[in-house]
Design an enzyme around this catalytic site. Structure first.
Site, mmCIF file in Angstrom:
data_model
loop_
_atom_site.group_PDB
_atom_site.id
_atom_site.type_symbol
_atom_site.label_atom_id
_atom_site.label_comp_id
_atom_site.label_asym_id
_atom_site.label_seq_id
_atom_site.Cartn_x
_atom_site.Cartn_y
_atom_site.Cartn_z
ATOM 1 C CB CYS A 27 32.099 -12.224 14.187
ATOM 2 S SG CYS A 27 33.835 -11.647 13.689
ATOM 3 N N GLY A 53 28.892 -7.326 13.058
ATOM 4 C CA GLY A 53 29.829 -7.202 11.960
ATOM 5 C C GLY A 53 29.863 -6.755 10.775
ATOM 6 C CG ASN A 127 30.583 -14.716 17.706
ATOM 7 O OD1 ASN A 127 31.277 -14.032 18.504
ATOM 8 N ND2 ASN A 127 29.296 -14.923 18.395
ATOM 9 N N GLY A 128 34.329 -14.818 18.480
ATOM 10 C CA GLY A 128 35.067 -14.793 19.708
ATOM 11 C C GLY A 128 36.575 -14.673 19.374
ATOM 12 C CE1 TYR A 268 26.999 -0.077 21.401
ATOM 13 C CE2 TYR A 268 27.653 -2.015 20.469
ATOM 14 C CZ TYR A 268 27.399 -0.833 20.226
ATOM 15 O OH TYR A 268 27.810 -0.128 18.971
#
Length: 490
Positions: A27, A53, A127-128, A268
């Site tokens: 995210c 996301g 986020n995680g 990436y």
């Protein structure tokens, strides 16, 4: 990082764009304090983070002591319009774009989450991924907590609610001290914006400032750039930053060991124009390394969504062909090198190899600009179970045979760490080494937990010796020699 490929007299260059089946990341988050256009700026910043996301988006703002929330399933542009943004007044806001690394993809799991407790309301965007989520939830439920979602983020709100620490930000600190795993979070209350990053710094989080003094937090600096906020610095691992009318207060209250930032942010996820973990990504590419021209051998359609319906099982490689159209004039009769960032299950790679050969390429040589992936990620990247990772159960030569390429080579781990130089100890390589900075507990990934089968991209340069598996067929005995003569680094 941008993908690249090499070409020579008889070796066709290839530009390869992201596959229709990507790895799913954890995210992106945004937080803005002190700007009258906070929700609209948040909307723009989420656009910049859309690559992180695409399953859901949400914004929470605060006005008149009340938190206002709009969330929805889909892209940022699908969820928000002018009337929705008009429902988000105030000069502070937090936002979120989501992939479902924990919790099913349903509207109730779309963040930011908002909860009321005895001292007011609080919103959070995370986020995680928390590796001890199950044990924390079980403990909370045993003590009477009732959960509304299946997301690991909700446990954070429950831990804050039961804390008796004073002042308020210490409740967040006390809650975070119980968390294990990856978390970069922004919290919003009636009068404060709080940013927190886990002690290992697995996931990125940066701070910037607009010309009017508004403070901005975001997962990547590309979000700062879009809303004209000047990058100031990273939020440090283990740091808690509190922003209110008195300014920004930094509280490094959580013990932080050696950082273990996610290496896949560089390989990436992060955009090339973002500063990630203090580094600016600059893709040199295989073509530059080989000193040869670069051409576009596959054209990507930008009008195809992430999901699609296959009309028949018999239509082979339909998903790849929807997004990638081969340029026969570039590929026909050529020997092609495809530079990809990684191979997960191998199915997407095999489809692309077949697609290029069907377009008339004489040979297809795969060069993977990262080490083989042998371990699942438990810190926010939705990789498959170890049993489904092709490099965990096959040799390089067996993978080459499976995907159908004429040769295959991976970048070794020691070459990757060499590229990172003195910063190399500060990264997490669990997906390449199987050594986890924080051991996963409770449920681990099982077969079928992920539906992704390919990762696309590249690394900033090609260096060192490759881990190789090659095949020399009858009639192709001079292939390797020709490629060496054409200055192609294998």
């Amino acid at each position: 990082m941008a993908a690249a490929a090499a070409a020579a007299t008889n070796l066709s260059p290839l530009s390869k764009n992201p596959s229709p089946k990507r790895p799913r990341e954890e995210c992106g988050v945004v937080g803005i304090y002190g700007d009258p256009e906070a929700s609209r700026l948040c909307y723009l910043a989420l656009h910049a983070l859309q690559h992180r996301g695409q399953e859901g988006a949400g914004i929470v703002s605060v006005h008149g002591g009340l938190l206002h929330s709009v969330t929805g399933v889909g892209l940022v542009s699908d969820v928000f319009n002018e009337s929705k943004l008009a429902q988000l007044p105030g000069d502070s806001a937090i936002g979120h774009v989501r992939y479902s690394t924990a919790g099913a993809s349903m509207l109730k799991n779309v963040q930011p989450f908002v909860a009321g407790y005895r001292f007011g309301s609080i919103g959070v965007a995370h986020n995680g991924n928390l590796v001890n989520y199950q044990s924390l939830r079980a403990h909370l439920e045993d003590n009477g907590s009732i959960f509304n979602t299946s997301s690991d983020t909700e446990v954070v709100l429950h831990l804050i609610a039961i804390s008796k620490a004073r002042p308020f930000f210490l409740r967040i600190v006390e809650a975070c001290e119980k968390l294990e795993g990856a978390y970069s979070m922004v919290f919003l209350t009636e009068d404060k914006l709080v940013a927190v990053r886990d002690p290992f710094g697995f996931r990125p989080l940066v701070m910037g400032r607009r010309s009017n003094g508004a403070v901005v937090f975001a997962s990547e600096t590309c979000a700062l750039d879009l809303i004209e906020a000047t990058y100031e610095r990273e939020v440090y691992p283990g740091e808690v930053l509190v922003v209110d009318k008195d300014g920004v207060q930094s509280l490094c209250l959580m013990p932080h060991p050696e950082p273990k930032s996610c290496i896949f942010e560089h390989i990436y996820f992060a955009l090339p124009n973002s500063v990630v973990f203090g580094r600016v990504v600059a893709a040199l590419g295989y073509a530059a390394k080989a000193g040869v021209a670069f051409q576009q051998g596959l054209i990507r359609s930008h009008y195809v969504g992430r999901t699609f319906i296959e009309p028949s099982q018999k239509i082979r490689d339909f998903g790849v062909k929807l997004k990638l159209s081969p340029v026969r004039a570039v590929l026909e009769g050529k020997r092609v090198v495809v530079v990809d960032d990684s191979i997960v299950r191998g199915t997407t790679s095999s489809k692309i190899v077949r697609l290029i050969k069907e377009a008339g390429a004489k040979e297809v040589h795969m060069r993977i600009a990262s080490p083989p992936i042998i371990g699942s990620c438990y810190y926010g990247v939705d990789t498959p179970s170890s049993e489904e990772l092709i490099s965990n159960r096959m040799s390089v030569e067996e993978i080459r045979e499976f995907i159908g390429s004429d040769s295959l080579a991976f970048l070794p781990l020691d070459s990757l760490t060499k590229l990172l130089g003195s910063d190399s100890p500060n990264f997490c390589y669990a997906c390449f080494s199987g050594k986890y900075p924080v051991e996963p507990t409770g449920k681990v990934k099982r077969v079928g937990d992920s539906v992704d089968d390919g990762l696309i991209g590249s690394i900033e340069s090609i260096d060192g010796v490759w881990v190789q598996g090659t095949r020399v067929q009858e009639g192709k005995g001079d292939s390797k020699q020709k490629m060496e003569e054409e200055k192609v680094s294998l």
